[in-house]
Write a protein that holds these residues in place. Structure first.
Motif, PDB file in Angstrom:
ATOM      1  N   PHE A 157       0.950  -0.759   0.589  1.00  0.00           N
ATOM      2  CA  PHE A 157       0.551  -0.559  -0.074  1.00  0.00           C
ATOM      3  C   PHE A 157       1.032   1.226  -0.050  1.00  0.00           C
ATOM      4  N   LEU A 158       1.563   1.263   0.585  1.00  0.00           N
ATOM      5  CA  LEU A 158       3.227   2.002   0.566  1.00  0.00           C
ATOM      6  C   LEU A 158       3.805   2.721  -0.423  1.00  0.00           C
ATOM      7  N   GLU A 159       3.582   1.479  -1.648  1.00  0.00           N
ATOM      8  CA  GLU A 159       4.561   1.614  -2.103  1.00  0.00           C
ATOM      9  C   GLU A 159       3.846   2.197  -3.322  1.00  0.00           C
ATOM     10  N   GLN A 160       2.171   2.486  -3.081  1.00  0.00           N
ATOM     11  CA  GLN A 160       1.549   2.725  -4.673  1.00  0.00           C
ATOM     12  C   GLN A 160       1.212   4.202  -3.854  1.00  0.00           C
ATOM     13  N   LEU A 161       1.122   5.128  -2.670  1.00  0.00           N
ATOM     14  CA  LEU A 161       0.968   5.639  -2.408  1.00  0.00           C
ATOM     15  C   LEU A 161       1.490   7.067  -3.826  1.00  0.00           C
ATOM     16  N   PRO A 162       2.779   7.503  -3.746  1.00  0.00           N
ATOM     17  CA  PRO A 162       3.388   7.980  -4.446  1.00  0.00           C
ATOM     18  C   PRO A 162       2.744   8.076  -5.693  1.00  0.00           C
ATOM     19  N   VAL A 177      -0.163   7.328  -6.923  1.00  0.00           N
ATOM     20  CA  VAL A 177      -2.107   7.901  -5.947  1.00  0.00           C
ATOM     21  C   VAL A 177      -1.581   9.451  -6.043  1.00  0.00           C
ATOM     22  N   PHE A 178      -0.630   9.486  -5.481  1.00  0.00           N
ATOM     23  CA  PHE A 178      -0.561  11.230  -5.287  1.00  0.00           C
ATOM     24  C   PHE A 178      -0.374  11.908  -5.949  1.00  0.00           C
ATOM     25  N   TRP A 182      -3.560  12.296  -8.374  1.00  0.00           N
ATOM     26  CA  TRP A 182      -4.298  12.642  -7.549  1.00  0.00           C
ATOM     27  C   TRP A 182      -3.794  14.842  -8.228  1.00  0.00           C
TER      28      TRP A 182
END
Length: 51
Positions: A25-30, A32-33, A36
């Motif tokens: 999940f944390l690897e996908q955050l960048p 996603v941001f 956005w």
């Protein structure tokens, strides 16, 4: 004693799966941001063209 060993192994397995999931999940955050920000920029640019 066998029950205690099984509980320890089960707990270690659950923690391992949880850490694997959180890491993914944390690897996908960048990404996603970044998506956005691209979406907000596209909407802002589209609104600026209409004016």
């Amino acid at each position: 004693m066998d029950v205690l060993t099984l509980w320890i192994l089960a707990t270690a397995g659950v923690v391992s799966v949880l850490l694997f999931t959180v890491r993914g999940f944390l690897e996908q955050l960048p990404e996603v941001f970044a998506a956005w920000h691209r979406a907000r920029r596209a909407l802002r640019d589209r609104d600026a063209e209409r004016e």
